[in-house]
Design an enzyme around this catalytic site. Structure first.
Site, PDB file in Angstrom:
ATOM      1  CB  VAL A 197      54.697  49.040  44.553  1.00 24.82           C
ATOM      2  CG1 VAL A 197      54.169  50.416  44.975  1.00 24.82           C
ATOM      3  CG2 VAL A 197      53.678  48.201  44.613  1.00 24.82           C
ATOM      4  CG  ASP A 204      44.327  38.435  48.470  1.00 29.27           C
ATOM      5  OD1 ASP A 204      44.368  37.415  49.335  1.00 29.27           O
ATOM      6  OD2 ASP A 204      45.200  38.816  47.835  1.00 29.27           O
TER       7      ASP A 204
END
Ligand SMILES: *[C@@H]1O[C@H](CO)[C@@H](O)[C@H](O)[C@H]1NC(C)=O
Ligand SMILES: *[C@@H]1O[C@H](CO)[C@@H](O)[C@H](O)[C@H]1NC(C)=O
Ligand SMILES: *[C@@H]1O[C@H](CO)[C@@H](O)[C@H](O)[C@H]1NC(C)=O
Ligand SMILES: *[C@@H]1O[C@H](CO)[C@@H](O)[C@H](O)[C@H]1NC(C)=O
Ligand SMILES: *[C@@H]1O[C@H](CO)[C@@H](O)[C@H](O)[C@H]1NC(C)=O
Ligand SMILES: *[C@@H]1O[C@H](CO)[C@@H](O)[C@H](O)[C@H]1NC(C)=O
Ligand SMILES: *[C@@H]1O[C@H](CO)[C@@H](O)[C@H](O)[C@H]1NC(C)=O
Ligand SMILES: *[C@@H]1O[C@H](CO)[C@@H](O)[C@H](O)[C@H]1NC(C)=O
Ligand SMILES: *[C@@H]1O[C@H](CO)[C@@H](O)[C@H](O)[C@H]1NC(C)=O
Length: 775
Positions: free
Chosen positions: A454, A564
């Site tokens: 990221v 998740d």
């Protein structure tokens, strides 16, 4: 720039060389094959021994050493005498019993014979023809161009040879259904072929059947075996089995090829003998059969019959423009030719060479150099232009490819089928994002996760964004990316991270999110010096996250199961507002279903054991995972920690055990115990316990969890002292850790997702999981 140019030119030059070599190699190849089978023995004016000898029998031209008529003396020996039987029209040529079809420089083609066996439905033999050909002591032998071929579906055949060499070979041809038999080639199914050795002079073909055709009689009553020229035989598949004319047709079209040679002497011996047959301009070629003997062959540039005086004749290449490459003047020479240019011209005179160029006596050097200069210049310009053109087209093509490969089509389809959402999602170009991340510089990395990195990006309008770039792209990951995009474009909630756009043109797809500045909840919980993380803040974050999940489960246009949920996937912005992220594994649940069966996926320590065992995904799996996050918030402990003892390793199990043994307050974080009231903590503990129930149906819905947490919060707000108290307590610890909280710490909001499919690697964490899971 000039250096680059030179490199480019050199590159083009090398490419050109390689290409030329390729082309010339290919030309060489075709040339050798086309010249090989040419027959010159029948060319030229005189091909018979004397003018009185018959040139022709029917359609066959008979060149010396062959001759027509027994006793005519026109042939070189008895075995080359051809009997012309005029009772046929046109007359047919024979040698002994064998009809001759064709005579070439080294081979003759003769009529064929075929073995055939036919069976009745019960397996009785109704026809049985054998086939054999004996060349005896003749100067002929079977050529390698022949193949022994067997046709049938329940058959094997042997070919045995002798006369000089003992040889047995054969092949098996089987099939059970007519549909299995391939059309057009011999594959062993319905048709098989085997080769024969060079020099064979006698063969006998015998057919045998395994089950007398009883199993295949419906479509294949007969079997055949023959020796014949491979290239002339075309197998027509199962239709050949039922064709009553198969034998007749094949005998008419597939000849046997025989190699021929003179005598039994080698060239070196024959050249010394009186009766050496090769005349002028020809050379001797040894027979390859192994029995001695030789043939004559015209020298290159000559043609005709080398056995008849005056021998081979020079070919006048200049007579036919197709036979020479000369541009202006062609001069025939013995065995070759010369190209030349008329006066006033120079050059090699060849069309494929330099050709003929006019002599220009005025300043030829200046003209030449000028021409060369201009030529070179225009070449440079052309090549450069070409190079850039090709490069640009390649780039565009590449981007298009990436777009497709990265699921651009899938995305378009998904978005159009889901309707809406498209306008809020911007499609970024690869350049825009490259610029925004400073070419993906290392100092822009916000976090590295399980399948990607990221980056922090700054858009031209000064907006700060987070850009998620996948590491490697395989099909399943593309699906995850598209999945995440599709889900996020449909969700609009203040506690869900916002997707701003995407880019599919790059090698790996890129997703662009709003920038969430304060890292992950996991990081804040684990860093116990986080002074802001009071009991009240914990409750608020839990309530926000629960609200967002409840919204996903019920309020979004199609229910979404996150799959998740974990503290590392809950991001905190500058005001410490919770934002749920990472929808890579999420599932849209069709409205008429409450559960879907999937490959189990999730993170160890958070994974719903019921889902793990049944693969049935329901929204209650998220409730379980959220229960673990809640337990983390209460205890400050990691969900799975190898350093803890066996009993305490799995937080969910440990929490439930502590509740059962009434030791809840011993495992809660001290600060939480100080700040929360007894009732609140007891209620929160009970909520965790209910979320962690083994059976999904017993667990509360996310909506109930959210409402309960909101209720607990209101309760806290009525006791503001508790919050203040906490702040005072930990004030001293605040300053030194505050700074490290703000993004110098790597965050990995998109990490740790472990797909499980029932296969465990040697990684201990994965092996241990089932043993530690609450049962
Ligand atoms: C062409 O064939 C000849 C003989 O077969 C061989 O010597 C020659 O190297 C070949 N040339 C190329 C360019 O392959
Ligand atoms: C040339 O002929 C030989 C046999 O004479 C054959 O093996 C080869 O495949 C042929 N090559 C081409 C290009 O046809
Ligand atoms: C070859 O044929 C020509 C006529 O075409 C004839 O004049 C000559 O005698 C022949 N040569 C031989 C050796 O037969
Ligand atoms: C023989 O030649 C004639 C005409 O030249 C042709 O029609 C005929 O098909 C040929 N026969 C064979 C068996 O080649
Ligand atoms: C020509 O062929 C016919 C029919 O096969 C046969 O009867 C005859 O004996 C042959 N003639 C010669 C001279 O071989
Ligand atoms: C072929 O076989 C026969 C009988 O088995 C034997 O006498 C002869 O020597 C063999 N010939 C060759 C060339 O092996
Ligand atoms: C095939 O037929 C032969 C006699 O024609 C017989 O001896 C043999 O047993 C038969 N085999 C089978 C499998 O029917
Ligand atoms: C070669 O052929 C001649 C007759 O043409 C014969 O007398 C001689 O025995 C043969 N030699 C061999 C080695 O076969
Ligand atoms: C053919 O050209 C070669 C080389 O150019 C030369 O040596 C030879 O004498 C020429 N032959 C004739 C017949 O002109």
């Amino acid at each position: 720039m000039p250096r680059i140019l030179i490199i480019r030119i050199a590159w083009f030059y090398l490419c050109g060389l390689a290409l030329t070599a390729l082309i010339s190699a290919a030309q060489n190849n075709t040339n050798t094959n086309t010249t090989a089978p040419v027959t010159t023995i029948t060319k030229g004016a005189n091909i018979t021994k004397s003018p009185g000898c018959q040139r022709q029998c029917g359609n066959l031209t008979v060149p010396y050493p062959f001759g027509v008529g027994p006793g005519s003396g026109c042939a070189i020996g008895t075995w080359f005498e051809i009997t012309c039987n005029t009772s046929f029209n046109p007359p047919k040529p024979f040698i002994g019993q064998l009809e001759i079809y064709d005579i070439s420089d080294s081979q003759i083609r003769i009529s064929n014979v075929m073995a055939k066996k036919c069976y009745s439905q019960s397996g009785a033999l109704v026809q049985d023809n054998t086939a054999w050909t004996n060349l005896g002591t003749t100067p002929y032998s079977f050529s390698e161009l022949n193949k022994f071929t067997v046709i049938g579906c329940d058959d094997f055949a042997l070919i045995t040879g002798s006369e000089g060499l003992n040889f047995t070979s054969g092949c098996v041809s089987l099939c059970s259904k007519a549909e299995d038999v391939p059309d057009g080639y011999c594959s062993g199914i319905g048709c098989c072929q085997t080769s024969i050795p060079r020099g064979l002079k006698y063969y006998f073909a015998s057919l045998s059947s395994l089950k007398n055709h009883t199993t295949v009689s419906s479509f294949d009553p007969c079997s055949y075996a023959f020796l014949g020229e491979q290239d002339r035989f075309i197998f027509r598949g199962a239709s050949d089995f039922s064709d009553p004319n198969f034998m007749q047709r094949t005998l008419a079209t597939v000849p046997i090829v025989l190699d021929w040679a003179l005598g039994n002497l080698s060239c070196s011996a024959a050249q010394k003998a009186n009766d050496y047959a090769c005349k002028a301009n020809s050379d001797c070629v040894d027979s390859e059969t192994g029995f001695g003997g030789y043939r004559c062959s015209c020298n290159p540039g000559y043609e005709g019959n080398p056995y008849v005086s005056p021998g081979c004749q020079d070919i006048n290449e200049c007579a036919d423009p197709n036979n020479n490459p000369c541009e202006r003047i062609c001069i025939n020479t013995p065995g070759a030719y010369n190209c030349s240019c008329p006066g006033g011209y120079y050059g090699d005179g060849k069309k494929d060479g330099r050709g003929c160029i006019a002599n220009n006596k005025e300043l030829p050097v200046i003209k030449l150099s000028l021409g060369l200069g201009f030529g070179f210049l225009s070449l440079l310009v052309g090549i450069t232009w070409l190079y850039f053109g090709i490069k640009k087209r390649k780039l565009i093509k590449l981007r298009e490819n990436f777009f497709q490969q990265n699921g651009g089509l899938l995305l378009k389809q998904q978005l159009s089928s889901n309707g809406g959402g498209v306008e809020s999602t911007k499609v970024f170009t690869a350049e825009e994002l490259e610029k925004a991340t400073n070419k993906y510089a290392d100092d822009r990395i916000l976090g590295r996760g399980g399948y990607g990195t990221v980056y922090k990006g700054i858009l031209p309008d000064k907006r700060i964004v987070a850009i998620k770039k996948s590491r490697i792209m395989d099909e399943s990951q593309i699906e995850q990316f598209i999945n995440e995009m599709v889900i996020l474009t449909q969700v609009n909630h203040r506690n869900v991270v916002k997707l701003l756009g995407c880019c599919l043109e790059a090698e790996v797809p890129l997703l662009v999110y709003e920038y969430v500045s304060s890292g992950t909840l996991f990081h804040h919980i684990q860093n116990s010096a986080m002074t802001w993380l009071s009991w009240e803040d914990r409750l608020r974050i839990a309530a926000e996250a629960a609200g967002a999940l409840s919204y996903l489960h019920s309020a979004a246009s199609k229910p979404v199961i996150h799959r998740d949920v974990k503290s590392a996937n809950i991001l905190l912005d500058e005001y410490y507002t919770a934002k749920i992220s990472d929808f890579g594994a999420s599932r849209l649940v069709p409205l008429d279903q409450t559960q879907v069966t999937t490959l189990v996926q999730g993170t160890l320590g958070y994974l719903d054991p019921e889902y793990f065992h049944t693969s049935q995904l329901t929204e209650k799996s998220d409730v379980y995972s959220f229960g673990v996050v809640l337990a983390e918030l209460l205890t400050g402990k990691k969900p799975l920690c190898m350093e803890r003892s066996q009993k305490e390793r799995n937080l969910a199990k440990y929490f439930l055990m502590s509740m059962k043994e009434n030791r809840l307050f011993q495992i809660l974080e001290p600060r939480v115990v100080r700040e929360g009231s007894l009732e609140q903590l007891q209620a929160a503990g009970e909520l965790v316990k209910r979320c962690l129930y083994l059976s999904g149906v017993d667990r509360p819905t996310m909506k109930e969890v959210a409402m309960e947490l909101e209720g607990l919060r209101k309760f806290t707000l009525r006791h503001p002292w508790a919050n203040q108290h906490g702040h005072e307590e930990s004030m001293g610890l605040m300053t030194e850790n505050e700074a490290s909280d703000l993004y110098t710490v790597p965050m990995s909001p998109y990490s740790d997702t472990v797909p499980l499919s029932g296969q465990y690697s040697s990684d201990t964490a994965r092996v241990m999981f089932p043993a530690n899971s609450p049962r």
